[in-house]
Design a protein around this motif. Sequence first.
Motif, short mmCIF file in Angstrom:
data_model
loop_
_atom_site.label_atom_id
_atom_site.label_comp_id
_atom_site.label_asym_id
_atom_site.label_seq_id
_atom_site.Cartn_x
_atom_site.Cartn_y
_atom_site.Cartn_z
N THR A 73 0.84 -1.20 0.00
CA THR A 73 0.00 0.00 0.00
C THR A 73 0.87 1.25 0.00
N PHE B 45 -6.06 0.51 -4.08
CA PHE B 45 -6.57 -0.86 -4.10
C PHE B 45 -6.35 -1.49 -5.48
N GLU B 46 -6.61 -0.74 -6.53
CA GLU B 46 -6.43 -1.28 -7.88
C GLU B 46 -4.99 -1.73 -8.11
N ARG C 57 -4.68 -5.10 -5.66
CA ARG C 57 -5.77 -6.08 -5.65
C ARG C 57 -5.32 -7.50 -5.94
N GLU C 58 -4.31 -7.67 -6.78
CA GLU C 58 -3.85 -9.02 -7.13
C GLU C 58 -3.20 -9.73 -5.94
N VAL D 36 -4.55 -9.79 -2.94
CA VAL D 36 -5.61 -10.31 -2.08
C VAL D 36 -5.77 -11.80 -2.40
N ARG E 236 -11.25 -13.55 -1.76
CA ARG E 236 -12.15 -13.09 -2.82
C ARG E 236 -13.40 -13.96 -2.88
N TRP F 286 -16.10 -8.39 -2.15
CA TRP F 286 -14.72 -8.41 -1.68
C TRP F 286 -13.94 -7.15 -2.10
N GLU F 287 -14.27 -6.58 -3.26
CA GLU F 287 -13.56 -5.37 -3.69
C GLU F 287 -13.82 -4.21 -2.73
N TRP G 156 -12.07 -4.94 0.66
CA TRP G 156 -10.62 -4.74 0.64
C TRP G 156 -10.23 -3.30 0.32
N THR G 157 -11.08 -2.56 -0.36
CA THR G 157 -10.81 -1.13 -0.55
C THR G 157 -10.84 -0.44 0.81
#
Length: 160
Positions: free
Chosen positions: A95, A110-111, A114-115, A117, A122, A128-129, A132-133
């Motif tokens: 992050t 997050f974008e 994201r991979e 996570v 997921r 989940w998006e 996790w955001t």
Amino acid sequence: MQRKPVPPAPESLDAVDSVRAALPLVPQPEDDCCQRVVSRAGVPDRGTASAWLVFLAAVGLASETDGSYARTTENPDRDALADAFESNVFLASETVEALSDDPQSPADVFEQVRERVPRWERAKRDNWEAFWTERVERRLDWAVLFGLAERTENGFVAAD
């Protein structure tokens, strides 16, 4: 081992010290520690208190042994807390590394991560998006508190 639970970041490190001070010096079971954190530190509920316990252990302000917690006697400085945060909290370093001089929203960050996570995370929830955001945003707020990032009116940037 990296830890996932991250409570909402408070306004200051003094507030972190208040939560830490609610922990016993002698290890106590998680339920007892959560009760203490809720009643003595003003944490709103047991779930948030549990996240605090895990997080404090991750950054070296508490110890955890066999499901029991105690506050540590060491007083790490902000830099040591920042290092422990990046090393011991899942997605914290990624992050922080995603930040630049251009302001980014939590969704932008997050974008970029994201991979990372896990697939099972997921699969266990439809949203989940969004979940996790929010977790990334909490990490960004802690990064600001630890001096690893700065908040601007347009988003988060890397610290100078």
